[in-house]
Write an enzyme that holds these catalytic residues in place. Structure first.
Site, PDB file in Angstrom:
ATOM      1  N   LYS A 124    -111.245  59.612 -57.526  1.00  0.00           N
ATOM      2  CA  LYS A 124    -109.983  59.401 -56.797  1.00  0.00           C
ATOM      3  C   LYS A 124    -110.116  58.219 -55.829  1.00  0.00           C
ATOM      4  O   LYS A 124    -109.306  57.313 -55.804  1.00  0.00           O
ATOM      5  CB  LYS A 124    -109.588  60.676 -56.012  1.00  0.00           C
ATOM      6  CG  LYS A 124    -109.514  61.930 -56.866  1.00  0.00           C
ATOM      7  CD  LYS A 124    -109.127  63.158 -56.065  1.00  0.00           C
ATOM      8  CE  LYS A 124    -110.144  63.609 -55.048  1.00  0.00           C
ATOM      9  NZ  LYS A 124    -111.392  64.134 -55.607  1.00  0.00           N
ATOM     10  N   ARG A 175    -117.821  73.097 -53.150  1.00  0.00           N
ATOM     11  CA  ARG A 175    -116.603  72.275 -53.257  1.00  0.00           C
ATOM     12  C   ARG A 175    -115.962  72.453 -54.635  1.00  0.00           C
ATOM     13  O   ARG A 175    -114.732  72.510 -54.759  1.00  0.00           O
ATOM     14  CB  ARG A 175    -116.940  70.795 -53.010  1.00  0.00           C
ATOM     15  CG  ARG A 175    -117.208  70.494 -51.550  1.00  0.00           C
ATOM     16  CD  ARG A 175    -118.001  69.205 -51.347  1.00  0.00           C
ATOM     17  NE  ARG A 175    -117.302  68.006 -51.729  1.00  0.00           N
ATOM     18  CZ  ARG A 175    -117.889  66.820 -51.873  1.00  0.00           C
ATOM     19  NH1 ARG A 175    -119.187  66.685 -51.657  1.00  0.00           N
ATOM     20  NH2 ARG A 175    -117.187  65.775 -52.214  1.00  0.00           N
TER      21      ARG A 175
HETATM   22  P1  AP5 Z   1    -115.284  58.773 -55.777  1.00  0.00           P
HETATM   23  O1  AP5 Z   1    -114.228  57.869 -56.317  1.00  0.00           O
HETATM   24  O2  AP5 Z   1    -115.759  58.519 -54.392  1.00  0.00           O
HETATM   25  O3  AP5 Z   1    -114.850  60.283 -56.011  1.00  0.00           O
HETATM   26  P2  AP5 Z   1    -113.673  61.141 -55.368  1.00  0.00           P
HETATM   27  O4  AP5 Z   1    -112.879  61.748 -56.478  1.00  0.00           O
HETATM   28  O5  AP5 Z   1    -112.923  60.340 -54.354  1.00  0.00           O
HETATM   29  O6  AP5 Z   1    -114.556  62.282 -54.717  1.00  0.00           O
HETATM   30  P3  AP5 Z   1    -114.647  62.886 -53.264  1.00  0.00           P
HETATM   31  O7  AP5 Z   1    -115.978  63.538 -53.162  1.00  0.00           O
HETATM   32  O8  AP5 Z   1    -114.299  61.890 -52.200  1.00  0.00           O
HETATM   33  O9  AP5 Z   1    -113.540  63.952 -53.377  1.00  0.00           O
HETATM   34  P4  AP5 Z   1    -113.409  65.208 -52.553  1.00  0.00           P
HETATM   35  O10 AP5 Z   1    -112.069  65.649 -53.014  1.00  0.00           O
HETATM   36  O11 AP5 Z   1    -114.480  66.210 -52.666  1.00  0.00           O
HETATM   37  O12 AP5 Z   1    -113.545  64.685 -51.039  1.00  0.00           O
HETATM   38  P5  AP5 Z   1    -112.478  64.362 -49.926  1.00  0.00           P
HETATM   39  O13 AP5 Z   1    -112.992  63.264 -49.131  1.00  0.00           O
HETATM   40  O14 AP5 Z   1    -111.096  64.275 -50.473  1.00  0.00           O
HETATM   41  O15 AP5 Z   1    -116.514  58.719 -56.786  1.00  0.00           O
HETATM   42  C1  AP5 Z   1    -117.702  59.439 -56.528  1.00  0.00           C
HETATM   43  C2  AP5 Z   1    -118.923  58.597 -56.932  1.00  0.00           C
HETATM   44  O16 AP5 Z   1    -118.896  58.382 -58.330  1.00  0.00           O
HETATM   45  C3  AP5 Z   1    -118.944  57.212 -56.279  1.00  0.00           C
HETATM   46  O17 AP5 Z   1    -120.264  56.901 -55.945  1.00  0.00           O
HETATM   47  C4  AP5 Z   1    -118.421  56.269 -57.361  1.00  0.00           C
HETATM   48  O18 AP5 Z   1    -119.018  54.979 -57.273  1.00  0.00           O
HETATM   49  C5  AP5 Z   1    -118.837  56.991 -58.652  1.00  0.00           C
HETATM   50  N1  AP5 Z   1    -117.838  56.857 -59.693  1.00  0.00           N
HETATM   51  C6  AP5 Z   1    -116.483  56.907 -59.553  1.00  0.00           C
HETATM   52  N2  AP5 Z   1    -115.884  56.773 -60.755  1.00  0.00           N
HETATM   53  C7  AP5 Z   1    -116.887  56.641 -61.659  1.00  0.00           C
HETATM   54  C8  AP5 Z   1    -116.902  56.479 -63.078  1.00  0.00           C
HETATM   55  N3  AP5 Z   1    -115.754  56.429 -63.793  1.00  0.00           N
HETATM   56  N4  AP5 Z   1    -118.117  56.405 -63.690  1.00  0.00           N
HETATM   57  C9  AP5 Z   1    -119.272  56.457 -62.967  1.00  0.00           C
HETATM   58  N5  AP5 Z   1    -119.316  56.592 -61.627  1.00  0.00           N
HETATM   59  C10 AP5 Z   1    -118.140  56.697 -60.982  1.00  0.00           C
HETATM   60  O19 AP5 Z   1    -112.529  65.710 -49.066  1.00  0.00           O
HETATM   61  C11 AP5 Z   1    -113.665  66.101 -48.337  1.00  0.00           C
HETATM   62  C12 AP5 Z   1    -113.395  67.437 -47.644  1.00  0.00           C
HETATM   63  O20 AP5 Z   1    -112.303  67.290 -46.702  1.00  0.00           O
HETATM   64  C13 AP5 Z   1    -112.934  68.580 -48.546  1.00  0.00           C
HETATM   65  O21 AP5 Z   1    -114.047  69.237 -49.142  1.00  0.00           O
HETATM   66  C14 AP5 Z   1    -112.178  69.468 -47.569  1.00  0.00           C
HETATM   67  O22 AP5 Z   1    -113.033  70.230 -46.767  1.00  0.00           O
HETATM   68  C15 AP5 Z   1    -111.475  68.453 -46.667  1.00  0.00           C
HETATM   69  N6  AP5 Z   1    -110.147  68.098 -47.153  1.00  0.00           N
HETATM   70  C16 AP5 Z   1    -109.766  66.901 -47.682  1.00  0.00           C
HETATM   71  N7  AP5 Z   1    -108.466  66.935 -48.063  1.00  0.00           N
HETATM   72  C17 AP5 Z   1    -108.023  68.190 -47.798  1.00  0.00           C
HETATM   73  C18 AP5 Z   1    -106.781  68.843 -48.002  1.00  0.00           C
HETATM   74  N8  AP5 Z   1    -105.744  68.232 -48.580  1.00  0.00           N
HETATM   75  N9  AP5 Z   1    -106.678  70.138 -47.607  1.00  0.00           N
HETATM   76  C19 AP5 Z   1    -107.704  70.776 -47.028  1.00  0.00           C
HETATM   77  N10 AP5 Z   1    -108.915  70.220 -46.815  1.00  0.00           N
HETATM   78  C20 AP5 Z   1    -109.070  68.933 -47.201  1.00  0.00           C
END
Ligand code: AP5
Length: 275
Positions: free
Chosen positions: A53, A212
């Site tokens: 994402k 998660r």
């Molecule tokens: P990346 O693009 O960074 O992945 P992502 O989908 O953004 O993953 P996140 O871990 O950021 O998502 P998340 O939903 O757990 O965390 P968030 O910050 O929203 O890619 C990951 C890695 O893979 C990178 O190193 C990248 O280079 C690599 N990569 C990407 N695409 C690739 C590909 N095609 N091939 C190979 N490699 C690739 O949330 C964190 C925490 O915040 C949550 O756990 C929760 O506690 C809280 N929170 C956030 N939003 C809410 C909400 N709406 N409600 C309640 N709590 C919330």
């Protein structure tokens, strides 16, 4: 001559009125004019941790000149500032749980109301994550007479996510993310743009990832079903390499544009068919 002038004027006014009617019909079908559907974007990305994402959303932001609202980034900024919310959120995030719906809905509303970048539309990353959040978003958009165009699910097998998450490195100030193997920075542990150090997120370990993922399957999978029922859900295979994932997203936008154009010409064709 006088008769001809009058007749041309009369036909012109009929054409103007038909064009206006076609624009109204397009607006009814797409929630805005067909031009706007391609210029302005209102969409969200749903997917498990590591689906990509945060990798794809900045590209969408660049393409459409819209705002990129990532609730995870907003919460991490509160953590970095050591606010009361940040302290509470950190505990929940490190345990792989979800911060309360009211807090994240409030954060998104605040941005949509006040962030000038959101005038060009928005890409939501990591929100909504629960059905009440999706309902909150619907209410927010309804009050602005807006509709969502796309809810894109980045689909990927859990087994592929461990390597992505444990190898991720981030530049905290910008949110730029790298990967030790899949997308390494030019200089180890250093941001390509600013030269500042990269860090690993405190929730990016195998143990927190398990929680998660469990939270995702329990609380966010119903959000996928929610959008499947609206007709705006689309799926992309997120196990492809990042460039391919981007091409799949572009295909969704192109298809949307083609549909809008076809609807316009379809209406005109129907009119032409009557004469
Ligand atoms: P990346 O693009 O960074 O992945 P992502 O989908 O953004 O993953 P996140 O871990 O950021 O998502 P998340 O939903 O757990 O965390 P968030 O910050 O929203 O890619 C990951 C890695 O893979 C990178 O190193 C990248 O280079 C690599 N990569 C990407 N695409 C690739 C590909 N095609 N091939 C190979 N490699 C690739 O949330 C964190 C925490 O915040 C949550 O756990 C929760 O506690 C809280 N929170 C956030 N939003 C809410 C909400 N709406 N409600 C309640 N709590 C919330």
């Amino acid at each position: 001559m006088g008769y001809l002038d009058e007749e041309v004027k009369r036909l012109q006014s009929i054409i103007d009125s038909i064009e206006g009617r076609v624009r109204d019909l397009e607006t009814k079908q797409f929630g805005s004019s067909s031009k706007k559907t391609t210029d302005e974007i209102r969409m969200l990305l749903i997917g498990p941790p590591g689906a990509g994402k945060g990798t794809q959303a900045p590209k969408i932001k660049e393409k459409f000149n819209c705002c990129h609202l990532a609730t995870g980034d907003m919460l991490r900024s509160q953590v970095a500032k050591k606010t009361t919310l940040g302290r509470e959120a950190k505990k929940i995030m490190d345990q792989g749980g979800l911060v309360s719906d009211d807090i994240v809905i409030g954060m998104i509303k605040e941005e949509l109301d006040n962030n000038p970048e959101c005038k060009g539309g928005f890409i939501l990353d990591g929100f909504p994550r629960t059905v009440p959040q999706a309902e909150g978003l619907d209410a927010m958009l309804k009050s602005r007479n807006q509709t969502l165009q796309h809810a894109v699910e980045l689909q990927i097998d859990d087994a592929l996510l461990v390597a992505r998450i444990t190898g991720r490195l981030v530049h905290p100030a910008s949110g730029r993310s790298y990967h030790t193997a899949f997308n390494p920075p030019k200089v180890a542990m250093t941001d390509d743009i600013t030269g500042e150090p990269l860090v690993q997120r405190s929730d990016d370990n195998a143990e927190a990832l398990k929680k998660r993922l469990a939270t995702y399957h329990k609380q966010t999978t119903p959000v996928v079903s929610y959008y499947k029922n609206t007709g705006i859900w689309k799926a992309v295979d997120a196990s492809q390499e990042p460039g391919q994932v981007w091409n799949s997203l572009l295909a969704i936008f192109d298809n949307d544009k083609a549909k809008a154009e076809a609807a316009g010409s379809g209406i005109l064709n129907k009119l032409a068919g009557r004469s």
